[in-house]
Design a protein around this motif. Structure first.
Motif, mmCIF file in Angstrom:
data_model
loop_
_atom_site.group_PDB
_atom_site.id
_atom_site.type_symbol
_atom_site.label_atom_id
_atom_site.label_comp_id
_atom_site.label_asym_id
_atom_site.label_seq_id
_atom_site.Cartn_x
_atom_site.Cartn_y
_atom_site.Cartn_z
ATOM 1 N N LEU A 180 -11.447 -9.906 -1.610
ATOM 2 C CA LEU A 180 -10.057 -9.459 -1.592
ATOM 3 C C LEU A 180 -9.156 -10.371 -0.762
ATOM 4 O O LEU A 180 -7.932 -10.238 -0.779
ATOM 5 C CB LEU A 180 -9.971 -8.031 -1.048
ATOM 6 C CG LEU A 180 -10.737 -7.005 -1.891
ATOM 7 C CD1 LEU A 180 -10.687 -5.643 -1.219
ATOM 8 C CD2 LEU A 180 -10.159 -6.918 -3.295
ATOM 9 N N GLY A 181 -9.768 -11.277 0.006
ATOM 10 C CA GLY A 181 -8.951 -12.171 0.821
ATOM 11 C C GLY A 181 -8.833 -11.658 2.248
ATOM 12 O O GLY A 181 -9.022 -10.465 2.523
ATOM 13 N N ALA A 182 -8.513 -12.587 3.166
ATOM 14 C CA ALA A 182 -8.492 -12.267 4.590
ATOM 15 C C ALA A 182 -7.336 -11.338 4.959
ATOM 16 O O ALA A 182 -7.367 -10.670 5.980
ATOM 17 C CB ALA A 182 -8.387 -13.557 5.406
ATOM 18 N N TYR A 183 -6.307 -11.291 4.121
ATOM 19 C CA TYR A 183 -5.146 -10.490 4.481
ATOM 20 C C TYR A 183 -5.122 -9.126 3.825
ATOM 21 O O TYR A 183 -4.113 -8.440 3.821
ATOM 22 C CB TYR A 183 -3.862 -11.271 4.172
ATOM 23 C CG TYR A 183 -3.826 -12.571 4.920
ATOM 24 C CD1 TYR A 183 -3.671 -12.560 6.321
ATOM 25 C CD2 TYR A 183 -4.022 -13.784 4.281
ATOM 26 C CE1 TYR A 183 -3.687 -13.737 7.031
ATOM 27 C CE2 TYR A 183 -4.033 -14.963 4.988
ATOM 28 C CZ TYR A 183 -3.866 -14.947 6.377
ATOM 29 O OH TYR A 183 -3.895 -16.109 7.083
ATOM 30 N N SER A 184 -6.227 -8.716 3.223
ATOM 31 C CA SER A 184 -6.274 -7.396 2.599
ATOM 32 C C SER A 184 -6.337 -6.314 3.683
ATOM 33 O O SER A 184 -6.855 -6.563 4.778
ATOM 34 C CB SER A 184 -7.490 -7.295 1.693
ATOM 35 O OG SER A 184 -8.628 -7.738 2.402
ATOM 36 N N ALA A 185 -5.809 -5.125 3.347
ATOM 37 C CA ALA A 185 -5.806 -4.034 4.318
ATOM 38 C C ALA A 185 -7.169 -3.367 4.351
ATOM 39 O O ALA A 185 -7.882 -3.353 3.344
ATOM 40 C CB ALA A 185 -4.751 -3.015 3.921
ATOM 41 N N PRO A 186 -7.570 -2.800 5.532
ATOM 42 C CA PRO A 186 -8.884 -2.169 5.657
ATOM 43 C C PRO A 186 -9.112 -1.066 4.630
ATOM 44 O O PRO A 186 -10.202 -0.972 4.066
ATOM 45 C CB PRO A 186 -8.859 -1.599 7.071
ATOM 46 C CG PRO A 186 -7.868 -2.430 7.797
ATOM 47 C CD PRO A 186 -6.847 -2.849 6.793
ATOM 48 N N ASP A 187 -8.087 -0.231 4.335
ATOM 49 C CA ASP A 187 -8.330 0.839 3.368
ATOM 50 C C ASP A 187 -8.476 0.306 1.952
ATOM 51 O O ASP A 187 -9.197 0.842 1.131
ATOM 52 C CB ASP A 187 -7.222 1.906 3.462
ATOM 53 C CG ASP A 187 -5.833 1.283 3.374
ATOM 54 O OD1 ASP A 187 -5.742 0.057 3.670
ATOM 55 O OD2 ASP A 187 -4.890 1.984 2.993
ATOM 56 N N GLN A 188 -7.814 -0.813 1.714
ATOM 57 C CA GLN A 188 -7.965 -1.498 0.420
ATOM 58 C C GLN A 188 -9.428 -1.906 0.238
ATOM 59 O O GLN A 188 -10.036 -1.698 -0.799
ATOM 60 C CB GLN A 188 -7.113 -2.773 0.459
ATOM 61 C CG GLN A 188 -6.131 -2.911 -0.658
ATOM 62 C CD GLN A 188 -5.374 -4.237 -0.500
ATOM 63 O OE1 GLN A 188 -5.186 -4.729 0.618
ATOM 64 N NE2 GLN A 188 -4.956 -4.778 -1.601
ATOM 65 N N ARG A 189 -9.968 -2.519 1.317
ATOM 66 C CA ARG A 189 -11.355 -2.979 1.255
ATOM 67 C C ARG A 189 -12.299 -1.801 1.064
ATOM 68 O O ARG A 189 -13.217 -1.857 0.240
ATOM 69 C CB ARG A 189 -11.737 -3.699 2.557
ATOM 70 C CG ARG A 189 -11.036 -5.026 2.695
ATOM 71 C CD ARG A 189 -11.441 -5.676 4.016
ATOM 72 N NE ARG A 189 -10.404 -6.623 4.419
ATOM 73 C CZ ARG A 189 -10.250 -7.045 5.662
ATOM 74 N NH1 ARG A 189 -11.049 -6.598 6.623
ATOM 75 N NH2 ARG A 189 -9.307 -7.904 5.956
ATOM 76 N N ALA A 190 -12.054 -0.726 1.814
ATOM 77 C CA ALA A 190 -12.937 0.440 1.722
ATOM 78 C C ALA A 190 -12.921 0.991 0.306
ATOM 79 O O ALA A 190 -13.971 1.318 -0.261
ATOM 80 C CB ALA A 190 -12.496 1.504 2.731
ATOM 81 N N ALA A 191 -11.727 1.037 -0.283
ATOM 82 C CA ALA A 191 -11.603 1.556 -1.647
ATOM 83 C C ALA A 191 -12.378 0.670 -2.607
ATOM 84 O O ALA A 191 -13.130 1.131 -3.472
ATOM 85 C CB ALA A 191 -10.132 1.625 -2.044
ATOM 86 N N TRP A 192 -12.241 -0.660 -2.403
ATOM 87 C CA TRP A 192 -12.923 -1.608 -3.308
ATOM 88 C C TRP A 192 -14.446 -1.447 -3.191
ATOM 89 O O TRP A 192 -15.172 -1.439 -4.187
ATOM 90 C CB TRP A 192 -12.513 -3.032 -2.951
ATOM 91 C CG TRP A 192 -13.095 -4.048 -3.885
ATOM 92 C CD1 TRP A 192 -12.609 -4.421 -5.096
ATOM 93 C CD2 TRP A 192 -14.305 -4.781 -3.684
ATOM 94 N NE1 TRP A 192 -13.414 -5.351 -5.674
ATOM 95 C CE2 TRP A 192 -14.473 -5.603 -4.826
ATOM 96 C CE3 TRP A 192 -15.249 -4.836 -2.653
ATOM 97 C CZ2 TRP A 192 -15.558 -6.460 -4.965
ATOM 98 C CZ3 TRP A 192 -16.318 -5.689 -2.795
ATOM 99 C CH2 TRP A 192 -16.480 -6.497 -3.943
ATOM 100 N N LEU A 193 -14.898 -1.298 -1.932
ATOM 101 C CA LEU A 193 -16.333 -1.159 -1.709
ATOM 102 C C LEU A 193 -16.875 0.098 -2.378
ATOM 103 O O LEU A 193 -17.915 0.073 -3.030
ATOM 104 C CB LEU A 193 -16.633 -1.112 -0.203
ATOM 105 C CG LEU A 193 -16.513 -2.462 0.523
ATOM 106 C CD1 LEU A 193 -16.669 -2.275 2.021
ATOM 107 C CD2 LEU A 193 -17.542 -3.446 -0.003
#
Lengths: 318, 532
Positions: free
Chosen positions: A39-52
């Motif tokens: 997702l890139g270094a500037y993605s938000a933590p909740d974005q990452r959690a959702a993706w995971l």
């Protein structure tokens, strides 16, 4: 022979499993890291959690591994973050491009090296033998980037005969292939020539060559009929070891000549942390390595009749 | 002898490269080989006999040059022929049989094809005819199932069968001259007897002159019509076999013949009632899936010598290796001086191992070339528990004991000949003050005169030190000279065990009888008597 091959195949599959596990462990054990890379270094933590969560990364490690392995086997290799297309769209054509490069190199290098090695090994200590040995040591000891610079200086900048880049943008071009193939050939031919020479020398010293000589056989018959058959065993193994090298070890040459091959792909994927592309490249390399090993084993058996029957235990007197 | 000579060597000299220990490998040698006879050329290593055979084939080893004389073959001089002409003679009019039959055949080509190749090179025969002729040749050398052998690779048939194939190949075009260079040296004694019989048969055909090179006077006695003795590149004497063997005119020939061990055991005074120094019971050992030892039991009274005799693959070397636990037994016990050797582990084993020392076959490979003889002996002494000063004194004493000059102390093994190196190996084994010495084919690689000296030395050492000896050999004649007891092994089993003179004179087991009969060089009547 068949049982030996199936046994070898099982070994090869086992090795591939182990390597695949290591690849997965290194690249996907840390799920946070995967999310950042995708997702890139500037993605938000909740974005990452959702993706995971969406991609099943919250499942246990082993479950993920098995799923990943199955995806790999079924050619579902994921999206390349760098090229924004499925990995299966990029990788095959790059592999084919490197295949062309590797094939051309082998087609040139193997005959040259074998002929040089055989001619040198036929008459140990002769002037030919010494010059071949000198040539081999010289070419093998110059690294490929140095040869690439040197050859480009002559043929691109001074004589202007050849293009300096091999991008193949306007379609396949033989002239663009000449320089990379020459560099690779120069670098690898010396080694193969030396191996061939050594086993040729050994064969020419053997009692069976003396027997052939005492039968009245001509030099060409002795070399082609008697010595070569036995002397080829080692070089064949070496050629098979060079194929995986040509696939991934040519990164330097591909990058130097901007050749769009497997080597540059791996290089770009690594530079851009393109996780799925790296995984796919690694797995393809493993497949190539073990496949060539398997082929080399089979060839070895074909060339060496002593291995064709089940290996007898050594006699009591060693 | 009414037959004309097929080859005539006249005043032939072959020059060695500069820096060799003598100027000529072969010096002023004249001899001829007649049709229908076997001329044996006998000599020890370095006598020039193999160079002579190579010179006759026009194939001198690299670095050697003709230094005069001629080899007349018909109206040609083989020393002056061009490569092309030599090729048309080789395999056609002159053929050769070599020492190591398995290595002499190409491992990647079926043996039948290798026989056919002679026809391919020298004739215009069609493939079917070539095959038929090859099969007939294989049959004529008494190979079983010629069709199967024809398609076999060298590693699939035995050494004796390989030698028959090589002989078939040599006979393919009915050569006038057959040169056999130590053709039976690499073979087991029973196989050797068969191959020698084949050579005698070939002579009977009156087609070929045979030049037979050998170091073994026993073999000479079996096949020779005439004998030429060589030493240091020169011909010492030449004459009919009966004259040379029984009434040698030259001292050197006399010494050589006297050195040949005979099958008659000399009287021995060993006390055989002593308690056993070594006792192995029901030893079983595997080599991979092969059971190399099948319930082997041997015992040697203290101070006595047991010879274990057998052919290759009989398990005799495995027995030696198992006794010193280089190879682990699967079951059975080994007792050394009453202590159970099989149960020892780690440090205890290390300590007890010192008591059992081994002398190996190859005196060139078993000594570290980088250490001086003194270092080798002192190191062994220190490992045996002595301090440096004692070890040094002992090392010098040992050199006296094995009859080497004390100057040897500071020199490296490469300064010594094979026989001298074997003396060093013996001294090294003794440096640890062992109770038991195991000699594994320790005299097999030595020339017969040197072999006789080493055997005498071992015998004397046994008398002075009281050591117990296990002597592994393939040569029944050597066993006869040194052993109190003989154990005959076949396929991992001891088939016969007894006092040396009983085993040799009244063998009970059929295999022992076969071995005794096959030992080369007995007077005909003896051999016949033993066979009956």
């Amino acid at each position: 022979m068949l049982s030996a091959i199936s046994k070898k195949t099982a070994e090869v599959l086992g090795a591939m499993l182990v390597v695949s596990f290591i690849v997965f462990l290194v690249l996907e054990a840390n799920v946070e890291d995967v999310a950042v890379k995708v997702l890139g270094a500037y993605s938000a933590p909740d974005q990452r959690a959702a993706w995971l969560a969406e991609n099943g990364y919250n499942d246990p490690f082993l479950v993920r591994y098995v799923r990943w392995l199955w995806d790999f086997v079924t050619l579902d290799w994921g999206q390349s973050t760098l090229f924004r297309v499925p990995v299966t769209d990029v990788l095959p054509q790059r592999l084919a491009a490197t295949g062309v490069l590797a094939g051309a190199t082998l087609a040139l290098m193997v005959p040259i090296a074998l002929v040089l090695g055989i001619v040198a090994g036929m008459r140990e200590g002769s002037a030919t033998d010494r010059s071949v040995s000198f040539f081999s040591v010289l070419t093998t000891s110059i690294p490929e980037f140095a040869t690439a610079v040197f050859l480009s200086a002559i043929f691109v900048f001074w004589l202007g005969w050849l293009p300096g880049a091999s991008t193949m943008i306007s379609g396949f071009s033989i002239t663009e292939l000449i320089l990379p193939v020459s560099v690779l050939t120069l670098y690898s031919a010396g080694y193969l020539a030396r191996i061939t020479r050594a086993s040729m020398v050994e064969a020419m010293r053997s009692p069976y060559v003396r027997t052939a000589l005492m039968k009245g056989a001509s030099t060409s018959r002795i070399v082609l009929h008697h010595a070569l058959r036995n002397a080829l065993i080692a070089p064949v193994t070496v050629v098979m070891l060079q194929i995986p090298w040509l696939l991934s070890g040519v990164i330097v040459v591909e990058v130097f000549f901007a050749y769009k091959g497997f080597g540059t792909l791996l290089y770009e994927a690594a530079l851009n942390s393109d996780v799925f592309l790296i995984e796919a490249c690694a797995m393809v390399s493993v497949v190539v390595v073990v496949a060539t090993q398997l082929i080399s084993d089979i060839l070895y058996r074909l060339l060496n009749p002593r291995l064709r029957v089940a290996v007898k235990p050594a006699g009591a007197t060693a | 002898m009414t037959h004309p000579s097929v080859v005539s060597v006249q005043n032939l000299s072959v020059r060695l490269p500069r820096g060799a220990d003598r100027p000529f490998a072969v010096e002023d040698v004249s001899l001829d080989v007649r049709r229908g006879e076997i001329l044996c050329v006998v000599g020890e290593s370095g006598s020039g006999k193999s160079v002579l055979s190579a010179a006759i084939m026009g194939a001198l080893p690299r670095g050697l040059t003709f230094g005069g004389g001629s080899v007349r073959f018909g109206d040609r001089d083989l020393t002056k022929l061009r490569a092309r002409d030599l090729r048309s003679i080789r395999g056609n009019e002159i053929a050769m049989v070599f020492q190591d039959p398995i290595a002499s055949l190409n491992p990647a080509i079926p043996v039948g094809r290798q026989v056919e190749e002679v026809f391919e090179i020298h004739t215009d025969l069609k493939p079917e005819e070539r095959r038929a002729r090859a099969l007939a040749l294989l049959e004529s050398t008494h190979l079983p199932e010629p069709a199967r052998i024809h398609g076999a690779y060298p590693h699939q048939i035995s050494g004796g069968q390989c030698q028959r194939v090589v002989i078939a190949m040599a006979l393919a075009l009915e050569p006038k001259l057959l040169i056999a260079d130590e053709p039976t040296t690499a073979l087991d004694v029973t196989t050797q007897a068969q191959i020698l019989r084949l050579f005698n048969e070939l002579r009977g055909g009156d087609q070929h002159g045979i030049l037979f090179i050998t170091h073994d006077f026993g073999v000479v006695r079996e096949v020779a019509d005439r004998v030429a003795v060589m030493r240091h590149g020169r011909l010492v004497e030449i004459g009919p076999a009966a004259d040379v063997l029984d009434r040698p005119s030259h001292d050197y020939t006399r010494t050589l013949i006297a050195s040949v061990p005979s099958l008659n055991p000399p009287a021995r005074s060993t006390d055989l009632s002593a308690p056993p120094a070594l006792k192995a019971d029901d030893l079983v050992a595997f080599y991979g899936p092969v059971k190399a030892l099948k319930d082997v039991s041997v015992s040697i009274p203290k101070g006595a010598t047991l010879a274990v005799v057998g052919e290759s693959g009989s398990g005799k070397s495995t027995l030696a290796r198992t006794i010193i636990r280089l190879h682990e037994p699967d079951s059975g016990t080994i007792a050394v001086g009453g202590v159970d050797y099989t149960a020892l582990k780690g440090r205890d084993l290390q300590a007890r191992r010192r008591l059992v020392q081994m002398i190996f076959q190859n005196p060139f490979g078993s000594l570290n070339p980088r250490r001086t003889v003194g270092e080798v002996l002192m190191r062994a002494g220190v490992l045996g528990g002595a301090d440096a000063a004692t070890a040094r004194r002992r090392a010098l004493e040992l050199l006296d004991l094995v009859r080497l000059p004390r100057e040897a102390f500071d020199r490296r093994p490469d300064a010594f000949s094979g026989g001298q190196r074997q003396r060093i190996s013996i001294a090294r084994a003794l440096a640890m003050n062992p109770e038991i010495v195991i000699a594994d084919e320790s005299v097999s690689a030595l020339d017969v005169s040197v072999q006789a000296q080493v055997l005498t030395l071992l015998d004397d050492l046994q008398k002075t030190t009281g050591m117990t000896m296990l002597f592994i050999t393939h040569d029944l004649r050597v066993a006869a000279q040194i052993a109190d007891h003989i154990a005959v092994m076949k396929r991992g089993e001891v088939v016969e065990f007894g006092l040396a003179r009983d085993v040799l004179r009244r063998p009970k087991h059929p295999y022992t009888r076969e071995l005794v009969a096959a030992a080369p060089g007995q007077m005909r009547s003896d051999a016949d008597a033993a066979a009956e």
